[in-house]
Scaffold this motif. Structure first.
Motif, PDB file in Angstrom:
ATOM      1  N   PHE A 121       0.592  23.323  19.396  1.00  0.00           N
ATOM      2  CA  PHE A 121      -0.667  24.048  19.342  1.00  0.00           C
ATOM      3  C   PHE A 121      -1.795  23.026  19.362  1.00  0.00           C
ATOM      4  N   PRO A 122      -2.980  23.400  19.843  1.00  0.00           N
ATOM      5  CA  PRO A 122      -4.105  22.475  19.726  1.00  0.00           C
ATOM      6  C   PRO A 122      -4.393  22.197  18.252  1.00  0.00           C
ATOM      7  N   GLY A 123      -4.976  21.055  17.991  1.00  0.00           N
ATOM      8  CA  GLY A 123      -5.325  20.722  16.617  1.00  0.00           C
ATOM      9  C   GLY A 123      -5.454  19.238  16.425  1.00  0.00           C
ATOM     10  N   GLY A 124      -5.555  18.826  15.176  1.00  0.00           N
ATOM     11  CA  GLY A 124      -5.706  17.414  14.876  1.00  0.00           C
ATOM     12  C   GLY A 124      -5.876  17.188  13.398  1.00  0.00           C
ATOM     13  N   HIS A 125      -6.434  16.044  13.078  1.00  0.00           N
ATOM     14  CA  HIS A 125      -6.597  15.648  11.682  1.00  0.00           C
ATOM     15  C   HIS A 125      -7.809  16.308  11.037  1.00  0.00           C
ATOM     16  N   LEU A 126      -7.622  16.731   9.807  1.00  0.00           N
ATOM     17  CA  LEU A 126      -8.724  17.223   8.996  1.00  0.00           C
ATOM     18  C   LEU A 126      -9.570  16.028   8.578  1.00  0.00           C
ATOM     19  N   GLU A 127     -10.869  16.094   8.831  1.00  0.00           N
ATOM     20  CA  GLU A 127     -11.760  14.999   8.479  1.00  0.00           C
ATOM     21  C   GLU A 127     -12.314  15.193   7.065  1.00  0.00           C
ATOM     22  N   PHE A 128     -12.727  14.084   6.457  1.00  0.00           N
ATOM     23  CA  PHE A 128     -13.272  14.099   5.106  1.00  0.00           C
ATOM     24  C   PHE A 128     -14.468  15.043   5.038  1.00  0.00           C
ATOM     25  N   ASN A 159       5.656  21.288   5.933  1.00  0.00           N
ATOM     26  CA  ASN A 159       5.798  19.917   5.461  1.00  0.00           C
ATOM     27  C   ASN A 159       6.633  19.193   6.521  1.00  0.00           C
ATOM     28  N   ASP A 160       6.003  18.300   7.287  1.00  0.00           N
ATOM     29  CA  ASP A 160       6.621  17.746   8.489  1.00  0.00           C
ATOM     30  C   ASP A 160       6.862  16.245   8.346  1.00  0.00           C
ATOM     31  N   ILE A 161       8.131  15.885   8.279  1.00  0.00           N
ATOM     32  CA  ILE A 161       8.503  14.479   8.147  1.00  0.00           C
ATOM     33  C   ILE A 161       9.116  14.019   9.467  1.00  0.00           C
ATOM     34  N   PHE A 162       8.435  13.095  10.116  1.00  0.00           N
ATOM     35  CA  PHE A 162       8.890  12.509  11.369  1.00  0.00           C
ATOM     36  C   PHE A 162       9.629  11.220  11.013  1.00  0.00           C
ATOM     37  N   GLU A 163      10.926  11.340  10.801  1.00  0.00           N
ATOM     38  CA  GLU A 163      11.711  10.215  10.286  1.00  0.00           C
ATOM     39  C   GLU A 163      11.669   9.007  11.208  1.00  0.00           C
ATOM     40  N   GLN A 164      11.894   9.204  12.487  1.00  0.00           N
ATOM     41  CA  GLN A 164      11.942   8.085  13.425  1.00  0.00           C
ATOM     42  C   GLN A 164      10.619   7.325  13.483  1.00  0.00           C
ATOM     43  N   GLU A 165       9.518   8.062  13.439  1.00  0.00           N
ATOM     44  CA  GLU A 165       8.191   7.445  13.531  1.00  0.00           C
ATOM     45  C   GLU A 165       7.647   7.027  12.172  1.00  0.00           C
ATOM     46  N   GLN A 166       8.358   7.388  11.089  1.00  0.00           N
ATOM     47  CA  GLN A 166       7.922   7.095   9.729  1.00  0.00           C
ATOM     48  C   GLN A 166       6.530   7.673   9.454  1.00  0.00           C
ATOM     49  N   LYS A 167       6.355   8.938   9.860  1.00  0.00           N
ATOM     50  CA  LYS A 167       5.098   9.642   9.614  1.00  0.00           C
ATOM     51  C   LYS A 167       5.394  10.910   8.825  1.00  0.00           C
ATOM     52  N   HIS A 168       4.426  11.316   8.035  1.00  0.00           N
ATOM     53  CA  HIS A 168       4.566  12.512   7.204  1.00  0.00           C
ATOM     54  C   HIS A 168       3.247  13.270   7.259  1.00  0.00           C
ATOM     55  N   TYR A 169       3.329  14.531   7.668  1.00  0.00           N
ATOM     56  CA  TYR A 169       2.156  15.395   7.751  1.00  0.00           C
ATOM     57  C   TYR A 169       2.382  16.669   6.960  1.00  0.00           C
ATOM     58  N   VAL A 170       1.320  17.189   6.393  1.00  0.00           N
ATOM     59  CA  VAL A 170       1.272  18.573   5.948  1.00  0.00           C
ATOM     60  C   VAL A 170       0.403  19.254   6.999  1.00  0.00           C
ATOM     61  N   THR A 171       0.995  20.213   7.699  1.00  0.00           N
ATOM     62  CA  THR A 171       0.287  20.884   8.783  1.00  0.00           C
ATOM     63  C   THR A 171      -0.191  22.248   8.309  1.00  0.00           C
ATOM     64  N   MET A 182       0.837  -1.189   0.000  1.00  0.00           N
ATOM     65  CA  MET A 182       0.000   0.000   0.000  1.00  0.00           C
ATOM     66  C   MET A 182       0.880   1.250   0.000  1.00  0.00           C
ATOM     67  N   GLU A 183       0.544   2.171  -0.840  1.00  0.00           N
ATOM     68  CA  GLU A 183       1.297   3.408  -0.955  1.00  0.00           C
ATOM     69  C   GLU A 183       1.016   4.311   0.248  1.00  0.00           C
ATOM     70  N   GLN A 184       2.093   4.826   0.845  1.00  0.00           N
ATOM     71  CA  GLN A 184       1.922   5.759   1.955  1.00  0.00           C
ATOM     72  C   GLN A 184       1.754   7.169   1.413  1.00  0.00           C
ATOM     73  N   ARG A 185       0.910   7.939   2.082  1.00  0.00           N
ATOM     74  CA  ARG A 185       0.679   9.327   1.699  1.00  0.00           C
ATOM     75  C   ARG A 185       0.700  10.186   2.949  1.00  0.00           C
ATOM     76  N   PRO A 186       1.039  11.458   2.781  1.00  0.00           N
ATOM     77  CA  PRO A 186       1.011  12.357   3.941  1.00  0.00           C
ATOM     78  C   PRO A 186      -0.407  12.528   4.473  1.00  0.00           C
ATOM     79  N   LEU A 187      -0.497  12.788   5.764  1.00  0.00           N
ATOM     80  CA  LEU A 187      -1.764  13.121   6.401  1.00  0.00           C
ATOM     81  C   LEU A 187      -1.854  14.634   6.532  1.00  0.00           C
ATOM     82  N   VAL A 188      -3.073  15.138   6.671  1.00  0.00           N
ATOM     83  CA  VAL A 188      -3.285  16.576   6.832  1.00  0.00           C
ATOM     84  C   VAL A 188      -3.633  16.858   8.286  1.00  0.00           C
TER      85      VAL A 188
END
Length: 142
Positions: free
Chosen positions: A35-42, A72-84, A1-7
């Motif tokens: 800062f407070p916040g979280g994932h953008l929902e569909f 553009n936030d790449i968390f290398e150790q956790e293997q996560k990628h976010y656009v914040t 499965m292709e990984q994609r950044p989360l928002v």
């Protein structure tokens, strides 16, 4: 499965020239201030996400939410990628509470000159672009 950044949506709330930050726990960036916040929902607007997340996490309400910039936030150790996406907003009402104790240890209001440490990666990336918190509020209210 292709990984994609989360928002992710980060909400920069200003009250009396201070900004709301919380200490993360049990996730990537645990122990860092965010800062407070979280994932953008569909099908959710960015501003609606900001208002929802603020209330869910802190119990306060905001007014005048407005989209400003992104990192553009790449968390290398956790293997996560976010656009914040950064939303600035003015404090409206309520008393700040830890409403999600499994995700946040504490909340506090901080001046731009006295921010806690360590800061969460999206904030560090924002500062690397020479964007300060008062600059985000360029209309002069901060």
């Amino acid at each position: 499965m292709e990984q994609r950044p989360l928002v992710g949506v980060a909400v920069v709330v200003c009250k009396d020239r201070q900004f709301l930050l919380g200490k993360r726990k049990n996730s990537h960036g645990a122990g860092c201030w965010q800062f407070p916040g979280g994932h953008l929902e569909f099908n959710e607007s960015i501003e609606a996400c900001a208002s929802r997340e603020i209330f869910e996490e802190t119990g306060i309400t905001i007014k005048n939410p407005r989209l400003t910039t992104f990192t553009n936030d790449i968390f290398e150790q956790e293997q996560k990628h976010y656009v914040t996406l950064f939303v600035v907003a003015d404090y409206d009402a309520g008393i700040v509470q830890v409403k999600e104790p499994d995700k946040c240890d504490e909340w506090g209001w901080f001046s731009p000159e006295d921010l806690p440490s360590p800061l969460f990666l999206p904030i560090l990336n924002l500062f690397e672009r020479n964007i300060t918190l008062p600059r985000l509020f360029s209309d002069g209210r901060a």
